[in-house]
Design a protein around this motif. Structure first.
Motif, PDB file in Angstrom:
ATOM      1  N   LEU A 101     -81.717  31.002 -28.509  1.00  0.00           N
ATOM      2  CA  LEU A 101     -82.935  31.528 -29.125  1.00  0.00           C
ATOM      3  C   LEU A 101     -83.454  32.764 -28.385  1.00  0.00           C
ATOM      4  O   LEU A 101     -84.152  33.597 -28.964  1.00  0.00           O
ATOM      5  N   GLU A 102     -83.091  32.898 -27.112  1.00  0.00           N
ATOM      6  CA  GLU A 102     -83.495  34.065 -26.321  1.00  0.00           C
ATOM      7  C   GLU A 102     -82.510  35.234 -26.462  1.00  0.00           C
ATOM      8  O   GLU A 102     -82.812  36.345 -26.065  1.00  0.00           O
ATOM      9  N   ASP A 103     -81.327  34.974 -27.000  1.00  0.00           N
ATOM     10  CA  ASP A 103     -80.282  35.994 -27.127  1.00  0.00           C
ATOM     11  C   ASP A 103     -79.941  36.140 -28.617  1.00  0.00           C
ATOM     12  O   ASP A 103     -79.068  35.445 -29.144  1.00  0.00           O
ATOM     13  N   LYS A 104     -80.637  37.060 -29.290  1.00  0.00           N
ATOM     14  CA  LYS A 104     -80.494  37.203 -30.742  1.00  0.00           C
ATOM     15  C   LYS A 104     -79.054  37.491 -31.160  1.00  0.00           C
ATOM     16  O   LYS A 104     -78.586  36.985 -32.176  1.00  0.00           O
ATOM     17  N   GLU A 105     -78.332  38.276 -30.375  1.00  0.00           N
ATOM     18  CA  GLU A 105     -76.945  38.604 -30.720  1.00  0.00           C
ATOM     19  C   GLU A 105     -76.061  37.350 -30.696  1.00  0.00           C
ATOM     20  O   GLU A 105     -75.284  37.112 -31.620  1.00  0.00           O
ATOM     21  N   ALA A 106     -76.181  36.545 -29.657  1.00  0.00           N
ATOM     22  CA  ALA A 106     -75.392  35.308 -29.556  1.00  0.00           C
ATOM     23  C   ALA A 106     -75.810  34.322 -30.637  1.00  0.00           C
ATOM     24  O   ALA A 106     -74.966  33.659 -31.255  1.00  0.00           O
ATOM     25  N   LEU A 107     -77.120  34.219 -30.879  1.00  0.00           N
ATOM     26  CA  LEU A 107     -77.626  33.312 -31.918  1.00  0.00           C
ATOM     27  C   LEU A 107     -77.081  33.717 -33.280  1.00  0.00           C
ATOM     28  O   LEU A 107     -76.604  32.864 -34.044  1.00  0.00           O
ATOM     29  N   THR A 108     -77.111  34.994 -33.580  1.00  0.00           N
ATOM     30  CA  THR A 108     -76.586  35.492 -34.852  1.00  0.00           C
ATOM     31  C   THR A 108     -75.096  35.182 -34.970  1.00  0.00           C
ATOM     32  O   THR A 108     -74.621  34.765 -36.030  1.00  0.00           O
ATOM     33  N   SER A 109     -74.365  35.329 -33.880  1.00  0.00           N
ATOM     34  CA  SER A 109     -72.937  35.036 -33.886  1.00  0.00           C
ATOM     35  C   SER A 109     -72.680  33.568 -34.204  1.00  0.00           C
ATOM     36  O   SER A 109     -71.819  33.235 -35.020  1.00  0.00           O
ATOM     37  N   VAL A 110     -73.424  32.677 -33.563  1.00  0.00           N
ATOM     38  CA  VAL A 110     -73.248  31.239 -33.805  1.00  0.00           C
ATOM     39  C   VAL A 110     -73.620  30.887 -35.242  1.00  0.00           C
ATOM     40  O   VAL A 110     -72.885  30.174 -35.936  1.00  0.00           O
ATOM     41  N   LEU A 111     -74.744  31.377 -35.707  1.00  0.00           N
ATOM     42  CA  LEU A 111     -75.200  31.039 -37.060  1.00  0.00           C
ATOM     43  C   LEU A 111     -74.270  31.582 -38.136  1.00  0.00           C
ATOM     44  O   LEU A 111     -73.940  30.877 -39.096  1.00  0.00           O
ATOM     45  N   THR A 112     -73.835  32.828 -38.002  1.00  0.00           N
ATOM     46  CA  THR A 112     -72.956  33.396 -39.027  1.00  0.00           C
ATOM     47  C   THR A 112     -71.556  32.783 -38.979  1.00  0.00           C
ATOM     48  O   THR A 112     -70.806  32.894 -39.945  1.00  0.00           O
ATOM     49  N   TYR A 113     -71.229  32.105 -37.874  1.00  0.00           N
ATOM     50  CA  TYR A 113     -69.969  31.359 -37.794  1.00  0.00           C
ATOM     51  C   TYR A 113     -70.017  30.111 -38.686  1.00  0.00           C
ATOM     52  O   TYR A 113     -68.990  29.540 -39.017  1.00  0.00           O
ATOM     53  N   HIS A 114     -71.201  29.713 -39.102  1.00  0.00           N
ATOM     54  CA  HIS A 114     -71.384  28.561 -39.991  1.00  0.00           C
ATOM     55  C   HIS A 114     -71.442  28.971 -41.461  1.00  0.00           C
ATOM     56  O   HIS A 114     -71.684  28.132 -42.326  1.00  0.00           O
ATOM     57  N   VAL A 115     -71.235  30.272 -41.753  1.00  0.00           N
ATOM     58  CA  VAL A 115     -71.386  30.780 -43.117  1.00  0.00           C
ATOM     59  C   VAL A 115     -70.091  31.448 -43.572  1.00  0.00           C
ATOM     60  O   VAL A 115     -69.496  32.235 -42.842  1.00  0.00           O
ATOM     61  N   VAL A 116     -69.701  31.147 -44.798  1.00  0.00           N
ATOM     62  CA  VAL A 116     -68.541  31.765 -45.436  1.00  0.00           C
ATOM     63  C   VAL A 116     -69.041  32.477 -46.686  1.00  0.00           C
ATOM     64  O   VAL A 116     -69.856  31.921 -47.438  1.00  0.00           O
ATOM     65  N   ALA A 117     -68.580  33.694 -46.905  1.00  0.00           N
ATOM     66  CA  ALA A 117     -68.936  34.412 -48.130  1.00  0.00           C
ATOM     67  C   ALA A 117     -68.258  33.728 -49.308  1.00  0.00           C
ATOM     68  O   ALA A 117     -67.102  33.316 -49.227  1.00  0.00           O
ATOM     69  N   GLY A 118     -68.979  33.580 -50.385  1.00  0.00           N
ATOM     70  CA  GLY A 118     -68.453  32.904 -51.567  1.00  0.00           C
ATOM     71  C   GLY A 118     -68.863  31.446 -51.584  1.00  0.00           C
ATOM     72  O   GLY A 118     -69.448  30.929 -50.636  1.00  0.00           O
ATOM     73  N   GLU A 119     -68.554  30.793 -52.678  1.00  0.00           N
ATOM     74  CA  GLU A 119     -68.929  29.388 -52.848  1.00  0.00           C
ATOM     75  C   GLU A 119     -67.680  28.528 -52.766  1.00  0.00           C
ATOM     76  O   GLU A 119     -66.827  28.577 -53.638  1.00  0.00           O
ATOM     77  N   ALA A 120     -67.568  27.743 -51.701  1.00  0.00           N
ATOM     78  CA  ALA A 120     -66.423  26.847 -51.510  1.00  0.00           C
ATOM     79  C   ALA A 120     -66.907  25.404 -51.669  1.00  0.00           C
ATOM     80  O   ALA A 120     -67.467  24.817 -50.748  1.00  0.00           O
ATOM     81  N   MET A 121     -66.721  24.865 -52.850  1.00  0.00           N
ATOM     82  CA  MET A 121     -67.079  23.473 -53.113  1.00  0.00           C
ATOM     83  C   MET A 121     -66.029  22.576 -52.463  1.00  0.00           C
ATOM     84  O   MET A 121     -64.915  23.026 -52.164  1.00  0.00           O
ATOM     85  N   SER A 122     -66.360  21.316 -52.257  1.00  0.00           N
ATOM     86  CA  SER A 122     -65.426  20.420 -51.575  1.00  0.00           C
ATOM     87  C   SER A 122     -64.090  20.321 -52.309  1.00  0.00           C
ATOM     88  O   SER A 122     -63.045  20.209 -51.683  1.00  0.00           O
ATOM     89  N   GLY A 123     -64.116  20.412 -53.622  1.00  0.00           N
ATOM     90  CA  GLY A 123     -62.878  20.362 -54.398  1.00  0.00           C
ATOM     91  C   GLY A 123     -61.990  21.578 -54.201  1.00  0.00           C
ATOM     92  O   GLY A 123     -60.805  21.552 -54.518  1.00  0.00           O
ATOM     93  N   ASP A 124     -62.575  22.649 -53.657  1.00  0.00           N
ATOM     94  CA  ASP A 124     -61.810  23.872 -53.384  1.00  0.00           C
ATOM     95  C   ASP A 124     -61.134  23.833 -52.021  1.00  0.00           C
ATOM     96  O   ASP A 124     -60.309  24.690 -51.716  1.00  0.00           O
ATOM     97  N   LEU A 125     -61.516  22.868 -51.186  1.00  0.00           N
ATOM     98  CA  LEU A 125     -61.008  22.807 -49.815  1.00  0.00           C
ATOM     99  C   LEU A 125     -59.730  21.988 -49.748  1.00  0.00           C
ATOM    100  O   LEU A 125     -59.552  21.043 -50.517  1.00  0.00           O
TER     101      LEU A 125
END
Length: 181
Positions: A101-125
């Protein structure tokens, strides 16, 4: 008298059966109840609104806002978010969340690592599927006996549809390989 005893026995058996089922509430059931489906359909809310309404993603929402990603994840999308619960954040080693929370760059890196562009439903995995995250590094999907994992995090609830994508609830915060090496 026999009929009375049979009815009483059936009532007792039904009560025991129902109480046993109630005790078997899984984490998925609890997250579903917390999603606030009665209040507003998740499909009408965006990813951030859905996470706020759920009540089990307070830490994630705070982190998303601290990183300035709330507008992006409220935008058009679509996005797939592997969303750690508050309990998942609580499992991080002491001081890790505070440091992020004190390091915005590291926080952004961790959070965007949890996001994929597009919609991947469980049936697509599929098992051993590799997805590139918005952060730029990849996550791997593992499917064993119907259990889905993203790297080493279990998916405890899949396919929460929102107006701009989908949320899959995970039980662990996943860290980009570049931060763990």
């Amino acid at each position: 008298m026999k009929l009375y005893k049979v009815i009483v026995a059936l009532l007792i058996a039904t009560t025991l059966l129902l109480s046993g089922c109630a005790e078997q509430n899984s984490e998925e059931d609890m997250v579903t109840e917390e999603m606030g489906a009665d209040d507003m359909e998740a499909e009408e809310m965006n990813i951030v609104e859905t996470a706020v309404a759920a009540g089990s993603f307070n830490t994630l929402v705070t982190a998303v806002q601290a990183a300035g990603l709330d507008e992006t994840l409220s935008g058009e999308g679509p996005f797939t978010v592997f969303a750690p619960t508050d309990e998942a954040f609580a499992e991080l080693p002491e001081g890790t969340l505070e440091g992020l929370l004190e390091d915005k760059e590291a926080l952004t890196s961790v959070l965007t690592y949890h996001v994929v562009a597009g919609e991947a439903m469980s049936g697509d995995l599929s098992d051993m599927m590799v997805l590139e995250t918005v952060q730029g590094e990849e996550v791997t999907i593992y499917i064993t006996d119907g259990n889905v994992m993203v790297n080493d995090a279990n998916v405890v609830q899949a396919d929460i549809e929102t107006s701009n994508g989908v949320i899959h609830v995970i039980d662990k915060v996943i860290l980009p390989p570049s931060m763990t090496s």
